[in-house]
Design a protein around this motif. Structure first.
Motif, mmCIF file in Angstrom:
data_model
loop_
_atom_site.group_PDB
_atom_site.id
_atom_site.type_symbol
_atom_site.label_atom_id
_atom_site.label_comp_id
_atom_site.label_asym_id
_atom_site.label_seq_id
_atom_site.Cartn_x
_atom_site.Cartn_y
_atom_site.Cartn_z
ATOM 1 N N ILE A 275 0.749 -1.348 -0.030
ATOM 2 C CA ILE A 275 0.065 -0.029 0.086
ATOM 3 C C ILE A 275 0.916 1.203 -0.127
ATOM 4 C CG2 ILE A 275 -1.799 1.309 1.103
ATOM 5 C CD1 ILE A 275 -2.619 -1.221 2.513
ATOM 6 N N GLU B 212 -2.685 0.598 -4.220
ATOM 7 C CA GLU B 212 -2.539 -0.941 -3.626
ATOM 8 C C GLU B 212 -2.240 -1.809 -4.825
ATOM 9 O OE1 GLU B 212 -6.101 -0.906 -0.516
ATOM 10 O OE2 GLU B 212 -6.618 -0.388 -2.647
ATOM 11 N N ILE C 80 4.881 3.735 2.447
ATOM 12 C CA ILE C 80 4.728 2.272 1.946
ATOM 13 C C ILE C 80 4.317 1.300 3.145
ATOM 14 C CG2 ILE C 80 5.160 0.658 0.516
ATOM 15 C CD1 ILE C 80 7.002 2.656 -0.964
ATOM 16 N N PHE C 81 3.190 0.652 2.760
ATOM 17 C CA PHE C 81 2.879 -0.172 3.889
ATOM 18 C C PHE C 81 2.880 -1.742 3.283
ATOM 19 C CE2 PHE C 81 0.706 3.328 5.646
ATOM 20 C CZ PHE C 81 1.603 3.969 6.839
#
Ligand SMILES: Nc1ncnc2c1ncn2[C@@H]1O[C@H](COP(=O)(O)OP(=O)(O)O)[C@@H](O)[C@H]1O
Ligand SMILES: Nc1ncnc2c1ncn2[C@@H]1O[C@H](COP(=O)(O)OP(=O)(O)O)[C@@H](O)[C@H]1O
Ligand SMILES: Nc1ncnc2c1ncn2[C@@H]1O[C@H](COP(=O)(O)OP(=O)(O)O)[C@@H](O)[C@H]1O
Lengths: 122, 433, 433, 433, 122, 122
Positions: free
Chosen positions: E5, E62, E92-93
């Protein structure tokens, strides 16, 4: 690391934002969403009558919390502010996050970084 | 409570038509006459232009608020159209223009009975004049709505406007234009409604906004939700202003052309002046500033449009822009009043400056009376008195009306409702999907 | 640098009012005259209609760009209103219509001094004429903005328009309508401003767009952000065109009605022709195509609206639609110019075709001169020369102006700023919430 | 199939210009005449106002639909402008006003050949009359589009309008205004087009909507996507109505002023009445209800605007508001017709009530004939017959036209396409980014 | 399988899209969001002055990556393009994904699929 | 507990909503998104020609399912309704959820809840 996903009433979201700021939780992302819950829906007017819409505007707040132990505090803060006790107050979900990068802190690796395709198996 | 009001409304409507049936016979026949078709044409056009200001106000105001209040502002503006039109026909015109009494007219023209339809002597018929004036009444009412936007319940606003149209607007129109005591005891000039329309709307709005109290902090600091709508509304206002000022001479003549031109140039100068002031203060200029400046200039020239020279009109517009800019800054930073859309800051202050500047710059060759710079003191004093009376009268009576209404119904929506927004809470009709 | 310009502006404003104070006394008194009220009325209406084109341009242009440029386009258009109005009153009108000198007028009408307010001989007063013409100046300036949209800094645009209004627009108006050398040495017909307004705007825009260079690829290929706004703007343009062409006879007479009708039918034919061309080429038609076609037809008929017959006007409109369609396709695919909103493609090419077609189809019974098909060569040649001169003059001077300005300030926003969008970068005012 | 239609179109266009070349010579020269400039001015203005209703209709309709249909509604409205303008010039006017034959006019005015440009006797020229009438044709066509919105393919709509303009609109206009059999055999009053415009549009729309069948449930129950656009459209409609009714006397005279005033007050009363009815039934009022009420009142007064007294016009407007409110409720709940935007409910029913109420309230001093309450039965009967004939004729022929067209091309978009929306499927042009 | 993400500046998102395309990453989903970070906020103009908004428009991307080893490459590509080095560049995850279905490839099971309620306990 | 993230065609989303309601799945959240897949893109018209946009409007539906065994049923229902068999039908992803709170059911803890900072280490 967890992502707390809170879906709240749009009219409460300013308060949630402020409450979290007070707790020192700054970073978060907001999305306008609509949602359906157990709530019956909202009645709208048209030119000659009314109709019911079961999809209601909500605000989604995503908060990634680095320190897992902070999660209950975040949940509590959101609930305290966002709760009215009526249908449609929203939900909170907690999802695991494996990695987080702050783009502005990211540093490109020295030259070999160019052949990106290869060095992905570290 | 609710029911009883509906009942009252229904009874009122019935009564109206009963009365109308009787009075209807008074309509004078429309026999072909020999009026001046050019002027008839221009005043019809002007009426259309003034009417077009009303949707302009709705878009202008609505665009500057949250998206949750758009339908609500539009609905209130539409209500103003219906209420003011009907009220003016039924009783307002007669009260305003029915006789030369000092305080108020009479009831001889209820339902427009006894108006002449025949234009004569190159002028327009009294029916046409009354119709043109009707549009002014609507615009004034619509302007008020902006000051107390996002707070007052629709029903309360409806009742307020009904009463206000009789107790505030009709007397004001009578005093200034209908031969009332302004005319009789003062030397006053108000070409197109600086006092009757702008100061009156600004102050009535202020009264409502003070009575209702400020909005929630969150609502208050919200950004304009649609710049294009605000711009479109302002454009409609500017366009309509040509009829507002240009039509106020009642004919298609030199006076109209003079007012037409000063309107345009004062609007342009107001915009330029506000822009410069904002640029020097804030460091940049935006659409909202530019259109607010334009409106300030237009408001400022309204009372004197036909009475001042060209260069003076540029000056009046430019000073109007700067003055309103400073007024709005001051009101926003120094007072607690939440005049949501700066109705007092722009229309009130602009109108006051316009009235006074007319007293300063009026030229006897244009207006028949000399302003201060030509040595005429009467007019200058008269203008100031007129402004003061208008301020006090409109504020006091408007405040009284809303206070009385608040005894019968809830005037202000609750905080919870405000947070959700009037569109959904009151009308069940979000403006956008 | 910035400071000095503000200073300059402030000084200019002061100077203006100082000068005005002196000149103000030249205002002729508005004595009641015996003009033709019908014509006075119609020209006031036409002025309103032409003015209404300006917000139309803002919506039309803005709607076709990214949402990040909406406020910016609106702000530039508003600036054009203020600048052109003031410049026209202060000096522009006098330069354009002050005398019959070949190259440029004089300064006798600074601040509209010495204009007559009395209408005479069934015509309109020179004040009214000057006001009507003011609206043309505004429209022309606003049209330019579309060509170099999303690139030029607001401040640079402001200074450009100030200088351009004096160095380009005033001379052009003088040559074509003010008794300048077009009138003296050529047989030229330009009923409502094919050269002065459309070719001039198209070419000035092209100069700016070439000077500034193209936008980023991402910005360039962005989709129109609001079809309804683009449509609304086009509708306002069409509506305003009735005043633009219909008012250009200066009276409410047969000529006006003739021009009114040819305007409508040429617009309709332009739209139909563009639609057919697009349908045959692309396989489908959309709103943007239909409105572009309508505007092409309207542009094409402008110079000859009162001079050509009915069937000819249909032909001119239809050919205009097809020509502009092909021109826009060509410019987009074959050149590197990033004429963001096809101002040259539509107004430039449409205006050229309009001028030439007037030379072909003009009927001496309507225009006093015969076009090519009736055997008149003078007019045809005159039109072509006029077009060529306009193209060269407007391009060269506009380019020179912006080049000089670029020595004093940054003209183009940086790539980073462009990516974010002018609304935020320059005005701090996103158009939507 | 597609190809052949394009070919047909191309041939038609060529034929048109060939014919035009021949006929063009019939254009009478525009010699300076001595018409009444005031009336000329007013009818030009009225034409502009009526034209402005067309974008009004597009915004009004489009705003009330899903966002996926906005471009499509706009494109269809634009097509209506092009088609009706051209068709009216080429053949429509001649069929409608070419002779006094009972059934249909003749072809003597093809391409507006032989029209007088000179205004005489204080009236307007036949060219101006024909232009004014052209706008009515466009409005009527545009109104239809709302009934069958979101279903009919663009191409089918184009062909329908082309044929409908000749087979339905021209005869209707001839019967009512062109000296046809309504005039010859009945006592009928239709001031500004209750039958020709509103009933005709309502019923033609109903025919299309019945032929095409209802939309998908999901599309049908969708909420209005933009209240501000719907409001803006309604405002343009109201503004335009002043020209629609006010211009129908053909001069700037007492009759025009009378119609102007009754228009305003009937609109206001219609809005108020609808609001009260909705408030009593539903418990709240919204923008969509208020504007529908206003339009009902405006439709209702159209046929009698100049023929009824003031109080009567208030009554007609108010009853119109309530009647249309009930009609729309009934049609929506009791029938299966998916009249998407209540074109029949508002324009059809409102038009019928307007025609009949003219038969009831007409005053001989205004209209020359007495209505029912003044003891005149002829008119009342005539109005009812006229309404009935209009209903049957327009429905039958419209249905027949679309049925024939359905033999040549697909008329209705498929369910899949409907779900995606016409904007993308047909025009490749989503209205918003 | 991971979902990356990325929350980036809206003006950078076109470039990110193109850069990922070059790396062969095609599938992704975009959402307009607003966010609050450590960034102080943006100053906006109203008619007479300025005000600060702490919520800033961002674009959320995403990207579900089937092959976990590709994640670093995606992160690197996004960071390289989206970084300006200033506040507000975004984050950013990475979140785990357990299952992915491409709807157009999905095949209904033979008839018994009708009694959906029962067969969920596989 | 899982979150099923379904990205579907916007024109199908009403049907998906209804189909899930029939299966008793009420709670869900909708977001307007755009997406890029393997699909080539959509052709749009401008005033003189056409252009291709590779980013297509989709609707994202997030459904948190408490009972993991229900996930296949949800997936199946969505797929059945949303599938057309062409490019661009969309995807479904399943993400683990660790905790879920219904805000309207949440009860504040007795007074000590005030010192939120401290009690986060439970
Ligand atoms: N199972 C779920 N999955 C995803 N989102 C949900 C779920 N349940 C509820 N939501 C979201 O939470 C919002 C409100 O939920 P809730 O307060 O539980 O409503 P209700 O009280 O009507 O059940 C919904 O509008 C929806 O956006
Ligand atoms: N903890 C978080 N959880 C969710 N989203 C976040 C978080 N922190 C930052 N974001 C998102 O990233 C965006 C930019 O973050 P960042 O670049 O860290 O900003 P800053 O430099 O101002 O801290 C924010 O606008 C927000 O949308
Ligand atoms: N890897 C991915 N990560 C996130 N979203 C995706 C991914 N792949 C596809 N999507 C989303 O699903 C939508 C449609 O995907 P799909 O049906 O696979 O399209 P296509 O058939 O063109 O490949 C895309 O528009 C995008 O929103």
């Amino acid at each position: 690391m967890k992502m707390v996903i809170a879906i709240v009433r749009p009219e409460k979201y300013d308060e949630v934002k402020d409450a979290l700021k007070e707790k020192g939780v700054l970073g978060m992302t907001f999305t306008h969403v609509t949602g359906r819950g157990l709530q019956a829906g909202v009645r709208f007017t048209n030119r000659v009558g009314e109709f019911t819409v079961d999809e209601i505007e909500k605000m989604k707040i995503e908060i990634v919390v680095e320190d897992d132990s902070q999660v209950p505090c975040v949940i509590e803060t959101v609930c305290r502010v966002a709760k009215t006790g009526h249908h449609g107050d929203g939900r909170i979900f907690v999802v695991p996050v494996e990695q987080a990068v702050r783009i502005s802190d990211w540093e490109p690796e020295p030259e070999p970084a160019e052949e990106t395709g290869d060095q992905t198996e570290q | 409570m609710k029911k009883s009001f509906i009942l009252a409304a229904a009874v009122a409507v019935l009564a109206v038509f009963a009365a109308a049936a009787v009075l209807g016979s008074q309509d004078s026949a429309a026999a072909p006459g020999a009026g001046d078709t050019g002027s008839i044409s221009w005043i019809m056009v002007s009426s259309v232009l003034v009417f077009a200001m009303v949707p302009g106000i709705a878009m202008f105001y609505g665009g500057m608020l949250r998206r949750q209040s758009m339908s609500s502002i539009i609905a209130q503006t539409l209500a103003a159209i219906a209420i003011m039109s009907i009220s003016w026909v039924v009783v307002g015109y007669s009260l305003a223009f029915g006789s030369d009494a000092a305080v108020i007219g009479n009831l001889q023209h209820l339902f427009f009975g006894g108006l002449t339809e025949e234009a004569s002597d190159g002028g327009i018929s009294s029916l046409q004049f009354a119709t043109f004036q009707m549009m002014f009444a609507i615009v004034t009412a619509a302007l008020i709505i902006g000051a107390c936007a996002e707070r007052i319940r629709f029903n309360a606003m409806v009742w307020f406007l009904i009463v206000w149209s009789v107790l505030v607007y009709a007397p004001m129109a009578h005093w200034v234009w209908g031969g009332g005591w302004f005319d009789q005891y003062l030397t006053v000039l108000d070409f197109a409604g600086g006092t009757v329309v702008h100061i009156c709307a600004g102050v009535s709005g202020l009264a409502l906004c003070i009575f209702a109290g400020p909005r929630l902090a969150g609502t208050r600091k919200a950004r304009a939700h649609s710049i294009p709508f605000a711009f479109l509304g302002a454009a409609l206002l500017w366009i309509g202003w040509f009829g507002f000022n240009g039509g106020s001479s009642g004919a298609a003549d030199e006076v109209a052309v003079h007012a037409f031109f000063t309107t345009q140039i004062a609007g342009a100068c107001g915009m330029a002046a506000w822009a410069v002031a904002q640029y020097l203060t804030v460091g940049r200029v935006g659409v909202l500033g530019l259109i607010a400046g334009a409106i300030s200039g237009l408001v400022a020239i309204t009372p004197g449009a036909a009475y001042v020279g060209f260069a003076e009109s540029m000056l009046i517009g430019a000073v109007g822009g700067v003055l309103c800019f400073m007024a709005v800054r001051l009101i926003r930073s120094k007072t607690k009043f939440d005049d949501a859309l700066d109705v007092f800051g722009v229309h009130g202050i602009g109108g006051i400056w316009g009235a006074i500047s007319t007293g300063i710059f009026a030229k006897s060759s244009l207006s028949g009376v000399d302003g201060l710079i030509y040595g005429g003191v009467d007019l200058f004093v008269g203008q100031i008195v007129a402004v003061a009376v208008t301020l006090v009268f409109c504020f006091a009576v408007s405040y009284a009306i809303i206070w009385v209404i608040s005894k019968f119904m809830t005037v202000r929506i609750s905080d919870d409702e405000e947070a959700i927004g009037q569109d959904i809470v009151e009308h069940g009709e979000p403006a956008y999907l």
